[in-house]
Structure formats: C-alpha cells, structure tokens
Motif scaffolding. Sequence first.
Motif, mmCIF file in Angstrom:
data_model
loop_
_atom_site.group_PDB
_atom_site.id
_atom_site.type_symbol
_atom_site.label_atom_id
_atom_site.label_comp_id
_atom_site.label_asym_id
_atom_site.label_seq_id
_atom_site.Cartn_x
_atom_site.Cartn_y
_atom_site.Cartn_z
ATOM 1 N N ASN A 283 0.902 -1.230 0.040
ATOM 2 C CA ASN A 283 0.084 -0.015 0.074
ATOM 3 C C ASN A 283 0.755 1.362 -0.084
ATOM 4 O OD1 ASN A 283 -1.623 -2.094 2.119
ATOM 5 N ND2 ASN A 283 -2.839 -1.315 0.319
ATOM 6 N N ILE A 284 1.607 1.191 -0.657
ATOM 7 C CA ILE A 284 2.759 2.555 -0.845
ATOM 8 C C ILE A 284 2.183 3.559 -1.672
ATOM 9 C CG2 ILE A 284 4.954 3.151 -1.647
ATOM 10 C CD1 ILE A 284 5.033 1.175 0.679
ATOM 11 N N SER A 285 1.971 4.900 -1.122
ATOM 12 C CA SER A 285 1.660 5.992 -1.806
ATOM 13 C C SER A 285 2.663 7.171 -1.577
ATOM 14 C CB SER A 285 0.433 6.504 -1.376
ATOM 15 O OG SER A 285 -0.907 5.615 -1.511
ATOM 16 N N LYS A 286 2.945 7.738 -2.873
ATOM 17 C CA LYS A 286 4.050 8.836 -2.777
ATOM 18 C C LYS A 286 3.723 9.882 -3.514
ATOM 19 C CE LYS A 286 8.113 10.763 -2.006
ATOM 20 N NZ LYS A 286 8.786 11.290 -0.368
ATOM 21 N N ALA A 287 3.803 11.173 -3.247
ATOM 22 C CA ALA A 287 3.568 12.480 -4.015
ATOM 23 C C ALA A 287 4.727 13.378 -4.035
ATOM 24 C CB ALA A 287 2.161 13.197 -3.563
ATOM 25 N N PHE A 288 5.012 14.070 -5.035
ATOM 26 C CA PHE A 288 5.958 15.043 -5.039
ATOM 27 C C PHE A 288 5.384 16.519 -5.375
ATOM 28 C CE2 PHE A 288 8.078 11.069 -6.227
ATOM 29 C CZ PHE A 288 9.248 11.124 -5.410
ATOM 30 N N ALA A 289 5.795 17.534 -4.789
ATOM 31 C CA ALA A 289 5.673 18.989 -4.969
ATOM 32 C C ALA A 289 6.298 19.472 -6.422
ATOM 33 C CB ALA A 289 6.380 19.957 -4.075
ATOM 34 N N LEU A 290 5.099 20.105 -7.164
ATOM 35 C CA LEU A 290 5.741 20.512 -8.500
ATOM 36 C C LEU A 290 5.959 22.054 -8.527
ATOM 37 C CD1 LEU A 290 3.606 18.592 -10.900
ATOM 38 C CD2 LEU A 290 5.926 18.251 -10.200
ATOM 39 N N GLY A 291 5.757 22.507 -7.093
ATOM 40 C CA GLY A 291 5.763 24.193 -7.319
ATOM 41 C C GLY A 291 4.433 24.591 -7.776
#
Length: 537
Positions: A283-291
Amino acid sequence: MSAVTPLLRVEHLSLSYRSGHQWRQVVHDVSFSLQAGEMVALVGESGSGKTTTAQAIIGLMAENGRRDGGEIRLHGENIADWPQQRLDRLRGVRISLVPQDPGNSLNPVKTIGAQVDEILRLHSALNGEQRRSRVVELLTRVGLSHPQQRIDQYPHQLSGGMKQRVLIAIALALSPDIIIADEPTSALDVTVQKRILDLLDALRRESGTAVLFVTHDLALAAERADRIMVFRHGEIQETAPAAQLVSAPQHAYTRQLLQDAAPRAHSRRLPERQAAPAIRASNISKAFALGKNQRLQALSDVSVQVARASTHALVGESGSGKTTLARILLGFEQADSGSVTLDGLSVGGLRGEALRQLRRKIQFVYQNPFASLDPRQTLLQIVEEPLRNFEKLSAAERRKRVEAVIARVALPEEILSRSARELSGGQRQRVALARALILNPEILVLDEATSALDVTVQAQILQLLQQLQNELGLTYLFITHDLATVRHLADSVTVLRAGSVVESGDVVTLFTAPQHAYTRELIAAIPQFSPRMRASA
C-alpha cells in the motif's frame, strides 16, 4: 531513391581518440549517404563507432577526438572543416541531434520549458506566448504526461525516459532536414517508443526529414529503417535494404547479431513461493511537489511482492512510478504511506548504520551509467569502492575481486586503468553492474540495466544474471520498459500506469492472457522482427 545529390554524404571518414599520449583510430574509412525522407539505421555492438560517427557529422566529438580524414557533405557542401561557430548555426535548424545520454544533455538549473523554448527563441520569430504554446505542443507530441506542469519542472524531477522525450522535443522543434537519433528510444517504454518513431515517420513523409538512426536494437532497425548499416570495430561490415539484410545477411557478424536479437522462448520455472518474500511493499503512496501549489501523485496504494531467488519485473511507461518505488524500497525515498520489508526487516524504521548495512544486501544498478560513474576515477577505483566501504581487504585482494567480477560482465582486465569517459554506453553499464555485484548482494534492483546494451552483450548479461541467480540464489527486481526482455528473464511481473498497479501475476499468464487493456497495448507495441510493409504512395 532519387539520383539527385544526397542530403548527406559521408566519404572515407576516419576518426581517432587520444588516450594519454597515444591516438587510437576508432572509425576507419567509412562512407555512406542519406537521402531526404530516408531512415538509415547504424547498428552494431557498443564501442563499434556508431555514436562517434554520428557525433562527428554534427561536429560534436569529444575534446580528445579528431577527424583523421574524409569529408562530410550536407547538400553537397563539405562541412567537415567548418568552425564551431558556423556549425552552431547549423545545429537544430538543419541538423538536430537526439543524444544518447539524457542526464548530461539537459541543463540542471533551467526548467524544462525554458530549455525547449531556447531553440525557438534563437531561431524563430515567435513571440513569448506563441513559443510557450509551441513548447506545450512539442511536449505533448512526444508523449510527455502533464506537459503544462512539466514546463516548470527541472530535469532532476523527471525520469530518464521523460528527459529523453524532452530532448526529442527540442530536436523536432524546427523540423530540421536531418535528425541524428542516437539511441533515441532506449529509455522509453514500447508504447512511447512507437509514438516517437511514428512521429519521426510522419516528419519524413510531411517534411522530407531524413533520420540517421543509431541503435543497438536490430529488431527496431529492421522494423523502421529503409536501410541498415552494420558497424563493427569502426568499419561497415554490411549495408543493405532492411528487408534484404534481415532475410539474407551476407556477413557472419550480421548473422550473429540476428541470432542474438531473435525472440527467445520463455523456459524459466516459477520459483516456489515462500512464507517470507525477499521483498514486500504494501500500500505504498508517494506524491511530489511540483511548485506553484501543484503536486504529482507518483504512486497510489501500490503493493508488490517478490519471492526469494526469483525475478520480478516492474513495467510501465516512463513516469509511471517504477523508479520511485525502487528508491523507496532502497530507503532513498520515504513513502507517504505504506510499508516495505526486505528479508522480513522493515526498511522504513532503519537509520544510520543499520540502513548502511542493509544496502550491503541490496544493490542498485542505475538507469544512467553516464551519471552514476565518477569520471575522475579509474574503473578499478569505481568497482572496488564498495569493498573499501564494507570489507577490510588488502589492495591485492581487492584487485583480485575486481578482476573476477569484471570478467563476469564480459569486460577485459586492461579496461581497469581507463576512466568512464573512455567507454561506450554499453561498457559503462557493464561496469555499473560489476560494481553492484562486487559485494555479493542478496537482492539486486536493476533499473533499465540492459537498455544501453547491444543485442549481443545484452544476451550475455541476461545469461549472466540467470547464472548468478541459479548459483547464488539472488533475487532481482527488474525495472524495464523492454517487454521482450521481461518475457525472457522474469518469473512474475507488475504493470504500473500513472502510479497505480493495473495488473500483476506470473509472466507466462500475463503475456498469453493479459487482462487489462493497457497491458494488451504494451504487448502489441513490442517491435516485430521484420521490416514494415511500406505504402507505395
């Protein structure tokens, strides 16, 4: 082809590189032509002179390279002796290069949008708003997801395949007469690869753009090119129309390449499943900021399980989250949610020395050997570095271990005194593999580890990986876009799309009875080892 003056004519070209005080000739008396609208493929093993020839045409050989003789004629005019300033005005406008290495070809401190915009700003009359619209159009044409958002990102925020698509967008921007494409799709999944090559075909039809296609993928060359030139040791061994070369190769080396590139039947047994898998991601989730208050959801509730001593393939288009998941497994990134265990040990809670010792058991072979090998070190120093970090050995003992692992990856011992910049892309990838194997790890994460290899060396490396797995019980997580390799090497597979799992299971079932439309699309896009039927119109 027409009898008019060729768009490009290379005549008796010979090229050398300097190593120390010695010059070594690497291309010998090469001649060929390229007509408007034609695609000619240069194929051959890594180090055969393909890329050197392509770079020389556009005046971009390395500083330690020189032209010993020969002419390079564009529209009949010899450009071989043109000064760099004059060649600069030619590049991008009449001849564009899509380089082999996306990592070192984009400016790390400029946004993607600014880098695509630059060639338009320098060579077109478009205003700022028109250029921005054109940049979005180009990024869309090459299949880059979320092009409006990507404009404001930097290269380090993109995967290798995404960077390659940016370079292709730059090359296409001004619809040049010739595109020199040096392994332009080696980092791309098969669906995007098909889209890019279809786009090049459209340019050939619509604008008469010619393509010099440098590749180690003979199946792709056979399917796409009009003619194929087979390089070996800096010489052309054979030149023929694609259909003729595939059906009736004249040279023994061409026949060997065809044999190595032919589809291979999958004959691997599925390993016995054990209670404690070598890798378990839940159940891996990951988000990145794009600015600008934007976020990219890289992974959404992804679960993967890999049995010990098996090979699990992680496939999907560039930007689907494959490499992000691998970095989380290795402890290089922290998941926003979910858990990871390796050999029953939770990775998320490890810090300091405990995390360092875990990395002795699990090693990573990077997608980009150009960026992952220190150009200031000799290859001996590069490969022995993990031994210095983890084992107390004498210099002689380290040398012996290095020589053994270098031989395993089909490199000669004398290469150890060289630096990485003196090697071809395929040779660098084999060094990266040797460095990962030097500590005898239990788990190997291979991120596009064979994408830079010619078919003969790729076959050797895949055979080596299987041999090592059988002998040492290694577990592989194989991240790739090459489904032909997956079918040959993997036991099980997970298909990712836009950060989510769309299908997972054993490799035989997935290839014979795929359940998801996207999986069927991926399989249908695998290059067929036969020349295309060309329309007569």
